[in-house]
Scaffold this active site. Structure first.
Site, PDB file in Angstrom:
ATOM      1  CG  LEU A  22      -1.795  -1.228   1.411  1.00  9.86           C
ATOM      2  CD1 LEU A  22      -2.607  -1.121   2.697  1.00  9.86           C
ATOM      3  CD2 LEU A  22      -2.706  -1.412   0.217  1.00  9.86           C
ATOM      4  CB  SER A  29       4.721  -8.098   7.858  1.00 11.96           C
ATOM      5  OG  SER A  29       5.690  -7.736   6.896  1.00 11.96           O
ATOM      6  N   GLY A  30       3.162  -5.427   7.876  1.00  7.95           N
ATOM      7  CA  GLY A  30       3.167  -3.992   7.568  1.00  7.95           C
ATOM      8  C   GLY A  30       2.099  -3.630   6.554  1.00  7.95           C
ATOM      9  CG  ASP A  31       3.234  -1.291   3.188  1.00  6.21           C
ATOM     10  OD1 ASP A  31       4.101  -2.187   3.307  1.00  6.21           O
ATOM     11  OD2 ASP A  31       3.439  -0.245   2.559  1.00  6.21           O
ATOM     12  CD  GLU A  32       6.424  -6.205   2.744  1.00  5.15           C
ATOM     13  OE1 GLU A  32       6.477  -7.308   3.346  1.00  5.15           O
ATOM     14  OE2 GLU A  32       7.415  -5.566   2.413  1.00  5.15           O
TER      15      GLU A  32
END
Length: 189
Positions: free
Chosen positions: A125, A165-168
């Protein structure tokens, strides 16, 4: 937990107490308990007593049997929930990296056997950190949930979307041609 004798089991499952064998009681108990508890039961056989032990002539038949029947429905339900949590992200409810890797491994094996292809897409994102820092983590979480829903809605039944994870995110496109993989990838552009 219930403690049942073979005579109680015999009446429960339609046997005459004088004509039951250990195998018949065990099979009936397993069938009956499984039906009662939808397969979530645990049966522990504690002791068998033959007719000879009880002073009767027919020494080949089981006269008494003590067993414990325990309903383990809650335990099985907990195991299923824990198994799901171990393989899915709690926020997005998508498969996590571990489950994605497992599905990718299986998809590659199937593709090799059937001579098909598999595509893996990685998505992130843009400006997600900016949303998190400026609007807060709650807004970032809502964005991840919305993104996971949109990603999932673009996929076919054989495809897998995963939150890494995170924006992945990652997408596994199975039973594919290069043309189909390209069409799926364009949905995310």
């Amino acid at each position: 937990m219930m403690l049942l004798s073979s005579i109680q089991l015999a009446f429960l499952y339609g046997f005459k107490p004088s004509a039951i064998s250990a195998t018949e009681v065990e099979q009936a108990a397993e069938r009956g308990v499984s039906e009662t508890f939808c397969g979530f039961s645990k049966i522990v056989f504690l002791r068998r007593a033959t007719c000879a032990e009880c002073g009767f002539e027919d020494s080949g038949r089981t006269l008494a049997m003590t067993l414990v029947v325990e309903d383990v429905t809650e335990l099985k339900s907990l195991e299923e929930r824990l198994g799901h949590r171990a393989l899915h992200d709690p926020l997005t409810r998508l498969p996590n990296r571990t489950l994605f890797s497992d599905r990718l491994e299986h998809a590659l094996s199937r593709a090799e056997r059937h001579g098909s292809e598999v595509a893996v897409l990685f998505l992130d994102l843009d400006n997600f950190k900016l949303v998190n820092y400026s609007l807060g983590h709650e807004a970032g979480d809502r964005l991840l949930v919305e993104a996971s829903g949109r990603i999932s809605s673009c996929l076919g039944p054989w495809d897998t979307a995963a939150y890494l994870s995170g924006d992945e995110f990652a997408v596994l496109v199975e039973v594919t041609t290069r043309d189909r993989a390209t069409r799926v990838a364009r949905r995310f552009a």
